[in-house]
Design a protein around this motif. Structure first.
Motif, mmCIF file in Angstrom:
data_model
loop_
_atom_site.group_PDB
_atom_site.id
_atom_site.type_symbol
_atom_site.label_atom_id
_atom_site.label_comp_id
_atom_site.label_asym_id
_atom_site.label_seq_id
_atom_site.Cartn_x
_atom_site.Cartn_y
_atom_site.Cartn_z
ATOM 1 N N ALA A 1 -1.589 2.340 -11.195
ATOM 2 C CA ALA A 1 -1.581 1.479 -12.371
ATOM 3 C C ALA A 1 -0.843 0.164 -12.147
ATOM 4 O O ALA A 1 -0.861 -0.717 -13.010
ATOM 5 C CB ALA A 1 -0.941 2.223 -13.547
ATOM 6 N N HIS A 2 -0.207 0.028 -10.998
ATOM 7 C CA HIS A 2 0.575 -1.178 -10.703
ATOM 8 C C HIS A 2 -0.346 -2.262 -10.151
ATOM 9 O O HIS A 2 -1.089 -2.019 -9.204
ATOM 10 C CB HIS A 2 1.669 -0.847 -9.685
ATOM 11 N N PRO A 3 -0.291 -3.466 -10.696
ATOM 12 C CA PRO A 3 -1.231 -4.501 -10.251
ATOM 13 C C PRO A 3 -1.024 -4.982 -8.816
ATOM 14 O O PRO A 3 -1.954 -5.546 -8.219
ATOM 15 C CB PRO A 3 -0.980 -5.650 -11.241
ATOM 16 N N ALA A 4 0.155 -4.755 -8.257
ATOM 17 C CA ALA A 4 0.444 -5.266 -6.914
ATOM 18 C C ALA A 4 0.410 -4.191 -5.833
ATOM 19 O O ALA A 4 0.655 -4.487 -4.664
ATOM 20 C CB ALA A 4 1.811 -5.957 -6.904
ATOM 21 N N ILE A 5 0.131 -2.937 -6.220
ATOM 22 C CA ILE A 5 0.182 -1.834 -5.253
ATOM 23 C C ILE A 5 -1.159 -1.118 -5.230
ATOM 24 O O ILE A 5 -1.747 -0.840 -6.271
ATOM 25 C CB ILE A 5 1.310 -0.835 -5.618
ATOM 26 N N PHE B 1 0.838 -1.199 0.000
ATOM 27 C CA PHE B 1 0.000 0.000 0.000
ATOM 28 C C PHE B 1 0.875 1.253 0.000
ATOM 29 O O PHE B 1 1.813 1.368 0.796
ATOM 30 C CB PHE B 1 -0.910 0.011 1.225
ATOM 31 N N LEU B 2 0.530 2.184 -0.885
ATOM 32 C CA LEU B 2 1.178 3.497 -0.927
ATOM 33 C C LEU B 2 0.196 4.520 -0.374
ATOM 34 O O LEU B 2 -0.930 4.643 -0.869
ATOM 35 C CB LEU B 2 1.546 3.873 -2.363
ATOM 36 N N VAL B 3 0.617 5.270 0.648
ATOM 37 C CA VAL B 3 -0.268 6.293 1.201
ATOM 38 C C VAL B 3 -0.323 7.492 0.259
ATOM 39 O O VAL B 3 0.646 7.787 -0.453
ATOM 40 C CB VAL B 3 0.195 6.740 2.609
ATOM 41 N N ASP B 4 -1.470 8.169 0.240
ATOM 42 C CA ASP B 4 -1.597 9.336 -0.646
ATOM 43 C C ASP B 4 -1.196 10.627 0.052
ATOM 44 O O ASP B 4 -1.502 11.718 -0.418
ATOM 45 C CB ASP B 4 -3.000 9.424 -1.249
#
Length: 293
Positions: free
Chosen positions: A275-279, A258-261
């Motif tokens: 756009a990354h399928p794993a993130i 997970f990437l925080v916004d």
């Protein structure tokens, strides 16, 4: 046992006592539970530390290059440099790099150039100025330690805990296996969690890469081995390049990324992550939901 596992993870192998304890408890530990294994980055996820790290960099630069930074000209530009340091924070991997950044910015390197070419600019400037990583880590740590010893409140003041983050971390700590995996030195992380977030985070659950230099993926692998029965494995970061490295490692494919916004990433990086399928990109409310019991 956590202390042994923590030390072992730093060294990249299980401690003998930890191996014995894990054999004895194997059936119990491996059994599926409702507890998640959660690894959180610190700077940029829990804490906004760019104000403190920039001011510490200025102090360290004044020690290294007093002819440049102990001058009225440098002092008059301190506010401007701190603002530029916030803009270039997304490319910083480890704290000592702030010292190199602040001199490069002072000498005219643009924010855009630093954002686009820091991975090449950093070693070039280190070589040009005769700097060694170990010496820089020691200096940056010493400057911070001296500041804390002389004025803890003053050191804390430029830091802030992101709104809406402390409570879910505190709640998760009581319900799940929660760790901090950070490039920040562990004792600074512990002080900030205790004094600014009111989160009594156990020291043996804070993994710092500052001295070891070991990649976060290696730490995640060790944590997964220590908690094979976890209901889910969750890694939360604000640095996209770190998540991309983990996503490329097949041995870490069971980690949810997970990437925080918020934190130290750019709109372009958030778009790339989406756009990354794993993130998965998450906002504060989704972060809360991830950490719920």
């Amino acid at each position: 046992m956590l202390g042994q596992l923590n030390k072992a993870a730093r060294l990249g192998r299980p401690a003998p006592a930890a191996r014995r304890a894990m054999r004895v408890r194997c059936a119990a530990v491996a059994a599926p539970t409702q507890q998640k294994l959660i690894a959180l980055d610190f700077d940029g996820v829990v804490c906004d530390s760019v104000g403190e790290s920039s001011l510490s960099a200025f102090k360290a630069a004044a020690i290294l290059w007093p002819h440049i930074f102990e001058t009225p000209a440098a002092e008059s530009r301190k506010g401007e440099l701190v603002e530029k340091m916030r803009a270039v924070r997304p490319v910083v991997e480890t704290g000592y790099e702030n010292i190199v950044q602040i001199r490069a910015l002072y000498e005219g390197v643009s924010v855009d150039d630093m954002l686009s070419s820091w991975e090449h600019l950093l070693p070039a400037k280190m070589a040009e100025w005769g700097l060694q990583r170990g010496d820089m880590v020691e200096l940056f740590g010493r400057v911070r330690d001296d500041w804390i010893a002389a004025d803890l409140a003053g050191w804390l003041a430029p830091n802030r805990i992101y709104d809406g983050v402390a409570d879910p971390v505190r709640t998760a700590l009581a319900a799940h296996h929660v760790y901090i995996v950070t490039t920040k030195q562990a004792h600074y992380t512990e002080i900030l969690l205790r004094d600014m977030a009111a989160v009594p985070f156990p020291a043996d659950r804070i993994f710092s890469q500052t001295v070891s230099g070991r990649p976060k993926g290696e730490v995640l692998a060790n944590l997964a081995a220590a908690h094979p029965g976890a209901a889910a494995k969750i890694f939360v970061e604000d640095k996209l390049s770190t998540l991309e490295k983990v996503a490329k490692d097949p041995s870490l494919s069971d980690w949810k990324l997970f990437l925080v916004d918020w934190g130290y990433n750019t709109p372009a990086e958030r778009a790339r992550a989406a756009a990354h399928p794993a993130i998965t990109v998450v906002d504060k409310q989704q972060f809360v939901e991830l950490l719920q019991p």
